[in-house]
Write a protein that holds these residues in place. Structure first.
Motif, mmCIF file in Angstrom:
data_model
loop_
_atom_site.group_PDB
_atom_site.id
_atom_site.type_symbol
_atom_site.label_atom_id
_atom_site.label_comp_id
_atom_site.label_asym_id
_atom_site.label_seq_id
_atom_site.Cartn_x
_atom_site.Cartn_y
_atom_site.Cartn_z
ATOM 1 N N ALA A 202 -9.446 4.489 1.668
ATOM 2 C CA ALA A 202 -8.822 3.222 1.273
ATOM 3 C C ALA A 202 -8.134 3.370 -0.085
ATOM 4 O O ALA A 202 -7.034 2.845 -0.297
ATOM 5 C CB ALA A 202 -9.862 2.101 1.236
ATOM 6 N N LYS A 203 -8.769 4.116 -0.986
ATOM 7 C CA LYS A 203 -8.152 4.355 -2.294
ATOM 8 C C LYS A 203 -6.921 5.242 -2.166
ATOM 9 O O LYS A 203 -5.914 5.004 -2.838
ATOM 10 C CB LYS A 203 -9.167 4.976 -3.266
ATOM 11 N N PHE A 204 -6.986 6.263 -1.320
ATOM 12 C CA PHE A 204 -5.831 7.135 -1.128
ATOM 13 C C PHE A 204 -4.630 6.327 -0.643
ATOM 14 O O PHE A 204 -3.508 6.526 -1.111
ATOM 15 C CB PHE A 204 -6.147 8.247 -0.124
ATOM 16 N N SER B 212 0.854 -1.186 0.000
ATOM 17 C CA SER B 212 0.000 0.000 0.000
ATOM 18 C C SER B 212 0.888 1.232 0.000
ATOM 19 O O SER B 212 2.115 1.146 0.070
ATOM 20 C CB SER B 212 -0.896 0.004 1.242
ATOM 21 N N MET B 213 0.254 2.389 -0.052
ATOM 22 C CA MET B 213 1.004 3.625 0.034
ATOM 23 C C MET B 213 1.699 3.727 1.387
ATOM 24 O O MET B 213 2.813 4.250 1.485
ATOM 25 C CB MET B 213 0.097 4.833 -0.175
ATOM 26 N N HIS C 71 -11.384 8.572 9.558
ATOM 27 C CA HIS C 71 -11.490 7.145 9.267
ATOM 28 C C HIS C 71 -10.158 6.403 9.370
ATOM 29 O O HIS C 71 -10.087 5.217 9.093
ATOM 30 C CB HIS C 71 -12.091 6.933 7.872
ATOM 31 N N PHE C 72 -9.101 7.104 9.796
ATOM 32 C CA PHE C 72 -7.787 6.467 9.824
ATOM 33 C C PHE C 72 -7.706 5.350 10.865
ATOM 34 O O PHE C 72 -7.030 4.342 10.642
ATOM 35 C CB PHE C 72 -6.688 7.500 10.051
ATOM 36 N N GLU C 73 -8.399 5.502 11.971
ATOM 37 C CA GLU C 73 -8.423 4.432 12.975
ATOM 38 C C GLU C 73 -8.980 3.138 12.361
ATOM 39 O O GLU C 73 -8.465 2.049 12.599
ATOM 40 C CB GLU C 73 -9.254 4.836 14.190
ATOM 41 N N TYR D 118 -18.699 5.985 1.117
ATOM 42 C CA TYR D 118 -17.865 6.615 0.094
ATOM 43 C C TYR D 118 -16.673 7.354 0.711
ATOM 44 O O TYR D 118 -15.588 7.377 0.133
ATOM 45 C CB TYR D 118 -18.683 7.540 -0.807
ATOM 46 N N GLU D 119 -16.869 7.947 1.892
ATOM 47 C CA GLU D 119 -15.752 8.597 2.576
ATOM 48 C C GLU D 119 -14.652 7.581 2.916
ATOM 49 O O GLU D 119 -13.468 7.832 2.691
ATOM 50 C CB GLU D 119 -16.216 9.234 3.895
#
Length: 102
Positions: free
Chosen positions: A77-79, A14-15, A42-44, A71-72
């Protein structure tokens, strides 16, 4: 601020793995904290998924989310380029749409 292990951050391709394996430059503040220019809302969830990689956890956590919240989380997850999580969230969005289209 979030605290986690290097093992968690580099568990999946992942990134985050790229950032913490030295393949990418990271920005730190004066105290040495690594800065990621994202909302931490949403990082947690992202970290907990990386710790356990548990699809059941994802389904339970996302069960009561609105379409907007799904969607948020998908955007985060996409980032971070976490493909297995992206797939799970996209499935949840499809289920949400199917349930709400009747």
């Amino acid at each position: 601020l979030f605290t986690t292990s290097l093992d968690t951050l580099t568990k999946q391709d992942s990134m985050l793995r790229a950032m913490f394996s030295g393949r990418m430059d990271v920005v730190t503040d004066l105290d040495g904290y690594i800065l990621i220019d994202r909302c931490g809302r949403h990082f947690e969830f992202i970290l907990n998924y990386l710790r356990d990689e548990d699809p059941q956890f994802v389904n339970m956590h996302l069960a009561d989310k609105s379409e907007f919240e799904l969607y948020e989380i998908l955007k985060e997850a996409k980032f971070f380029c976490i493909q297995p999580l992206i797939s799970l969230i996209e499935q949840k969005i499809l289920q949400f749409k199917a349930l709400n289209s009747t």
